[in-house]
Design a protein around this motif. Structure first.
Motif, PDB file in Angstrom:
ATOM      1  N   TRP A  79       0.847  -1.204   0.000  1.00  0.00           N
ATOM      2  CA  TRP A  79       0.000   0.000   0.000  1.00  0.00           C
ATOM      3  C   TRP A  79       0.879   1.249   0.000  1.00  0.00           C
ATOM      4  O   TRP A  79       0.768   2.101   0.872  1.00  0.00           O
ATOM      5  CB  TRP A  79      -0.911  -0.001   1.218  1.00  0.00           C
ATOM      6  CG  TRP A  79      -1.964  -1.053   1.181  1.00  0.00           C
ATOM      7  CD1 TRP A  79      -2.432  -1.730   0.107  1.00  0.00           C
ATOM      8  CD2 TRP A  79      -2.682  -1.571   2.312  1.00  0.00           C
ATOM      9  NE1 TRP A  79      -3.392  -2.643   0.472  1.00  0.00           N
ATOM     10  CE2 TRP A  79      -3.563  -2.564   1.826  1.00  0.00           C
ATOM     11  CE3 TRP A  79      -2.670  -1.299   3.685  1.00  0.00           C
ATOM     12  CZ2 TRP A  79      -4.428  -3.267   2.650  1.00  0.00           C
ATOM     13  CZ3 TRP A  79      -3.524  -2.005   4.509  1.00  0.00           C
ATOM     14  CH2 TRP A  79      -4.394  -2.979   4.003  1.00  0.00           C
ATOM     15  N   TYR A  80       1.734   1.358  -0.945  1.00  0.00           N
ATOM     16  CA  TYR A  80       2.581   2.533  -1.071  1.00  0.00           C
ATOM     17  C   TYR A  80       2.934   2.693  -2.547  1.00  0.00           C
ATOM     18  O   TYR A  80       2.916   1.744  -3.323  1.00  0.00           O
ATOM     19  CB  TYR A  80       3.855   2.409  -0.234  1.00  0.00           C
ATOM     20  CG  TYR A  80       4.581   1.097  -0.399  1.00  0.00           C
ATOM     21  CD1 TYR A  80       5.462   0.893  -1.458  1.00  0.00           C
ATOM     22  CD2 TYR A  80       4.394   0.061   0.506  1.00  0.00           C
ATOM     23  CE1 TYR A  80       6.130  -0.300  -1.619  1.00  0.00           C
ATOM     24  CE2 TYR A  80       5.068  -1.149   0.352  1.00  0.00           C
ATOM     25  CZ  TYR A  80       5.933  -1.321  -0.704  1.00  0.00           C
ATOM     26  OH  TYR A  80       6.585  -2.512  -0.866  1.00  0.00           O
ATOM     27  N   GLY A  85       7.119   5.947   0.698  1.00  0.00           N
ATOM     28  CA  GLY A  85       5.972   5.297   1.323  1.00  0.00           C
ATOM     29  C   GLY A  85       6.342   3.951   1.909  1.00  0.00           C
ATOM     30  O   GLY A  85       5.883   3.578   2.992  1.00  0.00           O
ATOM     31  N   MET A  86       7.197   3.208   1.189  1.00  0.00           N
ATOM     32  CA  MET A  86       7.646   1.919   1.706  1.00  0.00           C
ATOM     33  C   MET A  86       8.504   2.087   2.948  1.00  0.00           C
ATOM     34  O   MET A  86       8.426   1.302   3.891  1.00  0.00           O
ATOM     35  CB  MET A  86       8.421   1.184   0.613  1.00  0.00           C
ATOM     36  CG  MET A  86       8.565  -0.300   0.897  1.00  0.00           C
ATOM     37  SD  MET A  86      10.190  -0.721   1.502  1.00  0.00           S
ATOM     38  CE  MET A  86      11.215  -0.395   0.099  1.00  0.00           C
ATOM     39  N   LEU A  90       7.823   0.485   6.585  1.00  0.00           N
ATOM     40  CA  LEU A  90       8.867  -0.290   7.251  1.00  0.00           C
ATOM     41  C   LEU A  90       9.160   0.284   8.636  1.00  0.00           C
ATOM     42  O   LEU A  90       9.340  -0.463   9.608  1.00  0.00           O
ATOM     43  CB  LEU A  90      10.136  -0.291   6.407  1.00  0.00           C
ATOM     44  CG  LEU A  90      11.339  -1.046   6.977  1.00  0.00           C
ATOM     45  CD1 LEU A  90      11.018  -2.512   7.182  1.00  0.00           C
ATOM     46  CD2 LEU A  90      12.550  -0.880   6.050  1.00  0.00           C
ATOM     47  N   GLY A  91       9.207   1.615   8.730  1.00  0.00           N
ATOM     48  CA  GLY A  91       9.422   2.250  10.025  1.00  0.00           C
ATOM     49  C   GLY A  91       8.320   1.912  11.014  1.00  0.00           C
ATOM     50  O   GLY A  91       8.589   1.639  12.193  1.00  0.00           O
ATOM     51  N   ALA A 145      15.950  -3.299   7.372  1.00  0.00           N
ATOM     52  CA  ALA A 145      15.985  -2.107   6.529  1.00  0.00           C
ATOM     53  C   ALA A 145      16.786  -2.371   5.252  1.00  0.00           C
ATOM     54  O   ALA A 145      16.369  -2.005   4.144  1.00  0.00           O
ATOM     55  CB  ALA A 145      16.572  -0.932   7.303  1.00  0.00           C
ATOM     56  N   GLY A 146      17.935  -3.024   5.394  1.00  0.00           N
ATOM     57  CA  GLY A 146      18.731  -3.354   4.228  1.00  0.00           C
ATOM     58  C   GLY A 146      18.017  -4.307   3.292  1.00  0.00           C
ATOM     59  O   GLY A 146      18.065  -4.166   2.066  1.00  0.00           O
ATOM     60  N   LEU A 147      17.314  -5.275   3.862  1.00  0.00           N
ATOM     61  CA  LEU A 147      16.594  -6.266   3.066  1.00  0.00           C
ATOM     62  C   LEU A 147      15.496  -5.627   2.231  1.00  0.00           C
ATOM     63  O   LEU A 147      15.245  -6.024   1.089  1.00  0.00           O
ATOM     64  CB  LEU A 147      16.011  -7.324   4.001  1.00  0.00           C
ATOM     65  CG  LEU A 147      15.411  -8.578   3.367  1.00  0.00           C
ATOM     66  CD1 LEU A 147      16.480  -9.369   2.648  1.00  0.00           C
ATOM     67  CD2 LEU A 147      14.761  -9.431   4.443  1.00  0.00           C
ATOM     68  N   GLU A 148      14.812  -4.640   2.799  1.00  0.00           N
ATOM     69  CA  GLU A 148      13.677  -4.022   2.123  1.00  0.00           C
ATOM     70  C   GLU A 148      14.089  -2.896   1.176  1.00  0.00           C
ATOM     71  O   GLU A 148      13.427  -2.669   0.161  1.00  0.00           O
ATOM     72  CB  GLU A 148      12.698  -3.456   3.165  1.00  0.00           C
ATOM     73  CG  GLU A 148      12.036  -4.504   4.052  1.00  0.00           C
ATOM     74  CD  GLU A 148      10.905  -5.222   3.351  1.00  0.00           C
ATOM     75  OE1 GLU A 148      10.622  -4.928   2.172  1.00  0.00           O
ATOM     76  OE2 GLU A 148      10.281  -6.099   3.981  1.00  0.00           O
ATOM     77  N   LEU A 149      15.153  -2.190   1.483  1.00  0.00           N
ATOM     78  CA  LEU A 149      15.442  -0.945   0.777  1.00  0.00           C
ATOM     79  C   LEU A 149      16.460  -1.077  -0.347  1.00  0.00           C
ATOM     80  O   LEU A 149      16.434  -0.288  -1.289  1.00  0.00           O
ATOM     81  CB  LEU A 149      15.925   0.123   1.777  1.00  0.00           C
ATOM     82  CG  LEU A 149      14.898   0.516   2.866  1.00  0.00           C
ATOM     83  CD1 LEU A 149      15.521   1.514   3.837  1.00  0.00           C
ATOM     84  CD2 LEU A 149      13.635   1.096   2.237  1.00  0.00           C
TER      85      LEU A 149
END
Length: 301
Positions: A79-80, A85-86, A90-91, A145-149
């Motif tokens: 939903w971003y 937005g992601m 994540l935050g 954070a590293g995995l998602e970004l």
């Protein structure tokens, strides 16, 4: 990312949840949010003064569960529309997870002194909670954070999976330690002279803390079976259920234990202390004459 962490095969859809998981996610999230709304109502209708470690830990943990649920849904269903937005989603997820786990531990920790647990055990549990916050939450936040970004998360996946398993083991040990302290203490008190009402409360406390241990084992089982997607949604529901159960019983336990200690003090005035109290694992001290009136700093809850 959820499917990649789960080791999706060629026949599995990597970027979308399956129909069954889609439905299960919504059901688990709805039940978790309902549990949180109920806890909010009970907390703010039960407390006469909104202060104290117990009150703020309850509020922090309950709010963390809601934030974790919202953030996880945003990540699950994408939903971003942008990386910003992601990042916000994540935050929300990371802040909610930290608040949920550590907040729940602080809820249990805050009532140990009310049950007459020895200071040495209280200090031990506090050190375990602080250690897990620093050594478990901070590394997993960086890895997630590293995995998602990053654009190519392949090298992050192995480290994340390994540390997530270590994290769950450490958090499970933390909660088993806290639940074990309650169970041993309640087992001691069952052998003392209690009214039928207090005996029933102690039995409920034993049952609820055993349930907490079983729920932790369920989460660990899902992790080591590789069911990461289901584990994420189950954690939301289980923590909301555990918090509601603990809130239901903790205040009643504190009242029952304090009343029992006062009764034991009256029974022992002018006579030798009983073997049960004298050899107690936690070496509970009987209150002095000046402290016979039990005060609850958390507003009567």
């Amino acid at each position: 990312v959820v499917e990649r962490m789960a080791g999706a095969s060629d026949g599995e859809v990597e970027n979308e949840l399956t129909a069954s998981l889609y439905a299960a996610t919504w059901i688990a999230t709805a039940l978790a949010v309902y549990n949180c709304m109920e806890v909010y109502f009970l907390v703010y209708s039960s407390f006469t003064r909104f202060r104290g470690l117990y009150f703020w830990a309850l509020t922090w943990c309950n709010t963390g569960i809601v934030i974790f649920a919202v953030g996880q849904q945003h990540l699950n269903f994408k939903w971003y529309e942008s990386n910003a937005g992601m990042s916000r989603a994540l935050g929300f997820t990371l802040f909610g997870w930290i608040s949920t786990v550590t907040g729940f531990a602080v809820v249990l920790y805050s009532r140990l002194s009310k049950l007459g647990i020895a200071p040495s055990w209280i200090h031990t549990t506090r050190n375990v909670i602080c250690f897990n916050f620093c050594a478990m939450h901070l590394p997993i936040t960086f890895l997630r954070a590293g995995l998602e970004l990053v654009e190519d998360p392949a090298r992050w996946i192995r480290a994340y999976n390994a540390w997530e398993a270590v994290q769950l083991l450490s958090f499970s040990f933390q909660e088993v330690l806290l639940a074990g302290l309650y169970l041993v203490k309640l087992g001691e008190l069952r052998g003392a002279s209690l009214s039928m009402q207090h005996s029933s409360i102690l039995k409920q406390g034993i049952f609820i803390n055993c349930t907490v241990v079983v729920l932790d084992l369920v989460v660990l089982g899902l992790e080591f079976l590789g069911l990461h997607s289901y584990q994420s949604l189950v954690k939301i529901l289980l923590y909301s259920s555990k918090l509601k159960l603990e809130f239901y019983i903790l205040s009643r336990l504190a009242t029952a234990v304090n009343t029992n200690i006062l009764n034991l003090g009256k029974q022992q005035s002018g006579s030798r202390p009983s073997t049960t109290v004298k050899q107690s694992l936690f070496q509970t001290k009987l209150p002095s004459r000046k402290s016979r009136q039990v005060r609850d700093d958390e507003g009567g809850a």
